[in-house]
Design a protein around this motif. Structure first.
Motif, PDB file in Angstrom:
ATOM      1  N   VAL A 177      -5.593   5.542   2.939  1.00 54.90           N
ATOM      2  CA  VAL A 177      -5.172   4.745   1.793  1.00 54.90           C
ATOM      3  C   VAL A 177      -3.649   4.700   1.722  1.00 54.90           C
ATOM      4  O   VAL A 177      -2.996   5.740   1.768  1.00 54.90           O
ATOM      5  CB  VAL A 177      -5.729   5.412   0.510  1.00 54.90           C
ATOM      6  CG1 VAL A 177      -5.334   4.631  -0.720  1.00 54.90           C
ATOM      7  CG2 VAL A 177      -7.241   5.557   0.598  1.00 54.90           C
ATOM      8  N   THR A 178      -3.074   3.507   1.603  1.00 49.92           N
ATOM      9  CA  THR A 178      -1.619   3.416   1.463  1.00 49.92           C
ATOM     10  C   THR A 178      -1.228   3.751   0.025  1.00 49.92           C
ATOM     11  O   THR A 178      -2.023   3.608  -0.902  1.00 49.92           O
ATOM     12  CB  THR A 178      -1.087   2.014   1.820  1.00 49.92           C
ATOM     13  OG1 THR A 178      -1.672   1.048   0.948  1.00 49.92           O
ATOM     14  CG2 THR A 178      -1.403   1.644   3.252  1.00 49.92           C
ATOM     15  N   ALA A 179       0.010   4.197  -0.134  1.00 48.29           N
ATOM     16  CA  ALA A 179       0.496   4.584  -1.465  1.00 48.29           C
ATOM     17  C   ALA A 179       0.581   3.362  -2.367  1.00 48.29           C
ATOM     18  O   ALA A 179       0.712   2.234  -1.900  1.00 48.29           O
ATOM     19  CB  ALA A 179       1.865   5.238  -1.339  1.00 48.29           C
ATOM     20  N   GLY A 180       0.467   3.596  -3.661  1.00 49.03           N
ATOM     21  CA  GLY A 180       0.689   2.530  -4.631  1.00 49.03           C
ATOM     22  C   GLY A 180      -0.501   1.622  -4.880  1.00 49.03           C
ATOM     23  O   GLY A 180      -0.414   0.701  -5.685  1.00 49.03           O
ATOM     24  N   VAL A 181      -1.639   1.855  -4.184  1.00 48.93           N
ATOM     25  CA  VAL A 181      -2.767   0.932  -4.337  1.00 48.93           C
ATOM     26  C   VAL A 181      -3.593   1.218  -5.590  1.00 48.93           C
ATOM     27  O   VAL A 181      -4.294   0.347  -6.086  1.00 48.93           O
ATOM     28  CB  VAL A 181      -3.693   0.931  -3.099  1.00 48.93           C
ATOM     29  CG1 VAL A 181      -2.960   0.359  -1.904  1.00 48.93           C
ATOM     30  CG2 VAL A 181      -4.211   2.322  -2.782  1.00 48.93           C
TER      31      VAL A 181
END
Lengths: 321, 259
Positions: B177-181
């Protein structure tokens, strides 16, 4: 060193820039440099890969709706089994490159050296360079066990340069069926509209950070980037905050950029950011806080509020043009 | 829907980081905190379990000295329990060694889905999750911007150079999971109190049935040769904006022929 293999991503016959950068590095260390590529357009890509120093191109063919990771890694593992291990496999640290290198590492039970920003040869073995602690120190490392050494290399670590090589020998290889690991399928591809250049290719990068105060103010960064025919970037803080997508992130956990000029707007200069942009030829920083670390590396530092400076700068550049 | 989240407990990145002078590995002796990057995976896991209408979130972590302070933060957010692998034999482990340990732990938990960050903040190799998937024989979808689950599959918007791909994978799978999602929740007071009594199963390398030679410094098969100061960039001109700083910037851009 005898043999180095380079993972060469390509799209519609055009190899990725990082693949050409890695070929330039590979041919300075090894006599025989082979590129491994796949997908539609691989045959056209082979010619360009040859010009950049690949004497052999392995074409794994169509991937269909599979993700590259499992099957391309399996194809490389099969090649290692059939032809023996090369001295090194160089992989660009892209979204797909990381997947392939990780799968290959687990398959071959060989470690990966990641975030490589330079290579040298010592006692006949490759030594990798890594920028650590915000790029203030350079760490050199090497593999100690049996090869092949797998290196994940950040874009912009080497300059791509055509070597004047002739047409390479093109060898078709199979993309093995990997069963369950290949279960994830691409159901649709969406291209996001981008008016300017790609972030890591742009000659001008304008980045925004927490000092912008709100997601809305990022529009100033985008407008300035567009006026200068550049790309907008971001610090990790505003990506984490959800203001802009991860693809905009510059720094340790994002992209490395080396533009002609980097304009940092409201970015304090955390070590994790600086490591991704300190290779810029020129750095301009605008920040309210005069003690912000970004000023220690800026060629021109402006102590001021981005909300006042940026609108005036945008107007002045419009008038100039 | 049972989700396991790989979390890393790291030295506070805002503090002074140091390398061990003999091994050149990061000093991890002091207090460790939950890697910020992992808070997105924990939040995503909690949301997926909630939307599935049942199941629980289990944390998996490898850390020295039976460190649990970072785990307690994630437990306070709402994870049900944790598995912590701590063993002197793990000192100096690289990404592949870590993946071997996590794979053995995940095999015990048997979750429907494993979530992880795209990379840790301290080591940032970004290879462990996919090495884990390969060792488990599972599919993986990396760089997720959006994740939805059904009983049999996970649908992910995966970041690409050009935009994003819509990827569907059968379960079990690994997703990074990428940050900020998602917006990680702050632990409530009640959550913090509850976290103190949530179960943390502590395991060693032997408990997982792994050979000590496959992990730790011995399994890493790589060596730091040297660490040297990098070439420093010097500070240039610094001006304070008195309403005309934009003209300075324009002049600078002209000088370097960008304008």
């Amino acid at each position: 060193m005898d043999r180095i293999w380079v993972l060469a991503e390509q799209r519609d016959g055009e190899p990725s820039t990082v693949a050409l950068e890695l070929l330039a590095a590979a041919r300075s260390f090894a006599g025989a440099v082979a590129a491994i590529t796949w997908g539609s357009g691989a045959a056209e890509a082979a010619a360009t890969l040859g010009e950049h120093g690949a004497t052999k191109v392995y074409d794994a063919g169509e991937l269909g709706d599979s993700l590259p990771g499992p099957r391309v890694a399996a194809a490389i593992a099969a090649l290692v089994a059939a032809e023996g291990a090369p001295d090194a496999v160089l992989v660009g640290q892209t979204y797909d490159g990381r997947d392939v290198a990780s799968r290959l590492s687990a398959r071959l039970d060989r470690p990966v050296l990641t975030n490589v920003v330079g290579l040298s040869s010592e006692d006949g073995a490759l030594v990798s360079e890594h920028a650590i602690f915000g790029g203030t120190r350079v760490l050199k490392a090497r593999f100690t066990g049996e090869g092949p050494g797998i290196f994940l290399i950040r874009a912009k670590s080497f300059a791509a340069e055509a070597a004047g090589g002739g047409a390479p020998e093109v060898v078709s290889i199979e993309l093995p069926d990997t069963g369950a690991t290949d279960g994830a399928k691409v159901k649709g591809r969406h291209e996001e509209e981008r008016s300017g250049p790609q972030l890591d290719e742009a000659a001008v990068v304008v980045s925004g950070g927490r000092g912008l105060g709100s997601a809305e103010s990022y529009a100033l960064v985008e407008e300035l980037a567009s006026l200068l025919h550049g790309a907008p970037g971001a610090s990790r803080a505003i990506v984490d905050a959800g203001w802009v997508p991860y693809s905009h992130q510059v720094g340790q956990t994002g992209k490395t950029v080396k533009p002609t000029v980097y304009i940092a707007c409201g970015i304090s200069g955390a070590t994790q950011h600086m490591v991704g942009m300190k290779g810029a030829k020129n750095i301009i920083a605008i920040n309210k806080d005069e003690s912000a670390p970004i000023f220690t590396i800026a060629d021109l530092g402006v102590v001021g509020d981005v909300h006042t400076v940026l609108p005036k700068l945008i107007e002045a550049i419009k008038a100039h043009q | 829907m049972n989700v396991a989240v790989c979390v890393k407990q790291i030295p506070d990145p805002a503090g002074e980081l140091a390398l061990d002078p003999s091994t050149h590995t990061l000093v991890r002796e002091g207090k460790l905190i939950l890697d910020d990057s992992d808070s997105y995976g924990v939040e995503m896991a909690l949301q997926l379990v909630e939307s599935a209408g049942g199941g629980e979130v289990t944390l998996v972590s490898m850390a020295p000295n039976n460190e649990t302070s970072g785990l307690r933060t994630a437990l306070a957010m709402g994870a049900a329990k944790a598995v912590l692998i701590s063993d002197e034999a793990l000192a100096g482990s690289d990404a592949l060694g870590t993946a071997k340990v996590l794979a053995a732990a995940v095999s015990r938990i048997q979750p429907d889905l494993v979530l992880a960050a795209t990379e840790s903040t301290d080591g940032y190799t970004g290879t462990t999750p996919v090495q884990l998937a390969e060792l488990l024989g599972w599919p993986a979808v990396t760089f997720a911007k959006k994740v939805e689950v059904s009983t049999e599959s996970v649908t992910v918007r995966r970041q690409t150079e050009a935009g994003y791909d819509e990827v569907v994978s059968p379960l079990p799978a690994v997703v990074t999971v990428t940050a900020g999602v998602v917006e990680p929740r702050y632990p409530s007071f009640k959550g913090i109190m509850a976290a103190r009594s949530k179960p943390v199963e502590e395991l060693t390398v032997a408990d997982l049935g792994l050979e000590a030679s496959a992990v730790g410094a011995a399994g890493a098969r790589q060596q730091v040769i040297s660490v040297q100061a990098a070439e420093e960039r010097k500070a240039g001109e610094i001006v304070t904006d008195e309403g005309d700083a934009h003209q300075k910037i324009v002049a600078y851009l002209e000088q370097i022929k960008v304008l």
